[in-house]
Design a protein around this motif. Structure first.
Motif, PDB file in Angstrom:
ATOM      1  N   LEU A  62     -32.615 -20.672  13.145  1.00  0.00           N
ATOM      2  CA  LEU A  62     -32.765 -20.168  14.517  1.00  0.00           C
ATOM      3  C   LEU A  62     -32.613 -18.653  14.566  1.00  0.00           C
ATOM      4  O   LEU A  62     -33.356 -17.968  15.275  1.00  0.00           O
ATOM      5  CB  LEU A  62     -31.725 -20.839  15.413  1.00  0.00           C
ATOM      6  N   GLN A  77     -35.510 -15.769  15.528  1.00  0.00           N
ATOM      7  CA  GLN A  77     -35.350 -14.743  16.550  1.00  0.00           C
ATOM      8  C   GLN A  77     -35.561 -13.337  16.016  1.00  0.00           C
ATOM      9  O   GLN A  77     -36.220 -12.513  16.646  1.00  0.00           O
ATOM     10  CB  GLN A  77     -33.964 -14.826  17.201  1.00  0.00           C
ATOM     11  N   PRO A  92     -37.862 -17.602  21.092  1.00  0.00           N
ATOM     12  CA  PRO A  92     -36.610 -17.388  20.356  1.00  0.00           C
ATOM     13  C   PRO A  92     -35.658 -16.396  21.009  1.00  0.00           C
ATOM     14  O   PRO A  92     -34.448 -16.479  20.783  1.00  0.00           O
ATOM     15  CB  PRO A  92     -37.089 -16.877  18.996  1.00  0.00           C
ATOM     16  N   TYR A  99     -32.675 -19.141  21.484  1.00  0.00           N
ATOM     17  CA  TYR A  99     -31.691 -19.097  20.400  1.00  0.00           C
ATOM     18  C   TYR A  99     -30.280 -19.351  20.917  1.00  0.00           C
ATOM     19  O   TYR A  99     -29.512 -20.119  20.324  1.00  0.00           O
ATOM     20  CB  TYR A  99     -31.748 -17.735  19.686  1.00  0.00           C
ATOM     21  N   ARG A 114     -28.213 -13.237  12.532  1.00  0.00           N
ATOM     22  CA  ARG A 114     -29.008 -12.508  13.537  1.00  0.00           C
ATOM     23  C   ARG A 114     -28.652 -11.027  13.541  1.00  0.00           C
ATOM     24  O   ARG A 114     -29.542 -10.157  13.550  1.00  0.00           O
ATOM     25  CB  ARG A 114     -28.769 -13.124  14.908  1.00  0.00           C
TER      26      ARG A 114
END
Length: 224
Positions: free
Chosen positions: A7, A11, A117, A121, A145
């Motif tokens: 995920l 993103q 995303p 997310y 991330r």
């Protein structure tokens, strides 16, 4: 852990932080490719589209669910990334319409990012693990991330200025498409048709046992 990392990559693996923070370089390349004067509003395309997409993204998740929003956003990002590769054939430069189409594709990419995303997310990563592992899942996802964001902030301008734009666009499109395929296989929809959230769907996909009906995974202190 795998789903949370996936995920995060969906993103920020496309360099979204660089697109949002450094639109001047992208607009400059569009103006150069189209061979047309830069409109005064050109630099507002990305931030305005990003804001509009964020507002619409929250509504979309509530309407269709996190999984569908994520897949729709990634599919739109893929199409918006490939469009600039086709425009020189459709609208040969110098061409003001070509510049308008390039800016539209850039704004469309930012909107689809937030519809998918960008917003999804934050919902999906909290559902990627059962309650006892939720904190670890969120921590791993956010760490990945932030790492990808730092890479984009540090190297986006240099890479965009040095590499072939066509190759970069193809690479970004490939990343978006790959993430959509993997999430299609591994991300379960967690939204009931009635509008509720069924976390058990994602827990079952991770191999965890479903909690008894009515259990929340949290305990409260007994009343005094």
């Amino acid at each position: 852990a795998f789903l949370a990392t996936l995920l995060a990559f969906a993103q920020q693996g496309t360099g979204a932080a660089g697109v949002i923070l450094f639109p001047k370089e992208l607009v400059g390349s569009a103006v150069e490719l189209a061979g047309a004067p830069q409109p005064s509003w050109a630099l507002l395309v990305v931030p305005a589209s990003n804001l509009a997409g964020a507002v619409a993204g929250t509504a979309l998740i509530g309407a269709v669910g996190c999984r569908r929003a994520m897949l729709a956003g990634l599919s739109g990002m893929t199409a918006a990334t490939l469009l600039p590769l086709l425009l020189p054939r459709l609208l040969p430069p110098p061409s003001a319409p070509m510049l308008a189409a390039l800016l539209a594709s850039l704004g469309g990419w930012a909107i689809f990012f937030q519809l998918g995303p960008g917003c999804s997310y934050f919902v999906a990563v909290t559902e990627a693990a059962p309650p006892r592992l939720r904190a670890l899942s969120v921590s791993l996802g956010n760490s990945a991330r932030y790492f990808l964001e730092l890479l984009a902030i540090r190297y986006f301008v240099q890479v965009w200025g040095a590499a072939s734009h066509a190759s970069l666009l193809l690479g970004v499109a490939a990343v978006s498409a790959l993430c959509a395929l993997l999430l299609q296989l591994h991300l379960s929809e967690s939204r009931h048709p009635s509008g509720g959230i069924d976390l058990s769907a994602t827990w079952r996909s991770s191999g965890a046992e479903q909690l008894p009906r009515g259990a929340s995974g949290y305990t409260s202190a007994p009343a005094a």
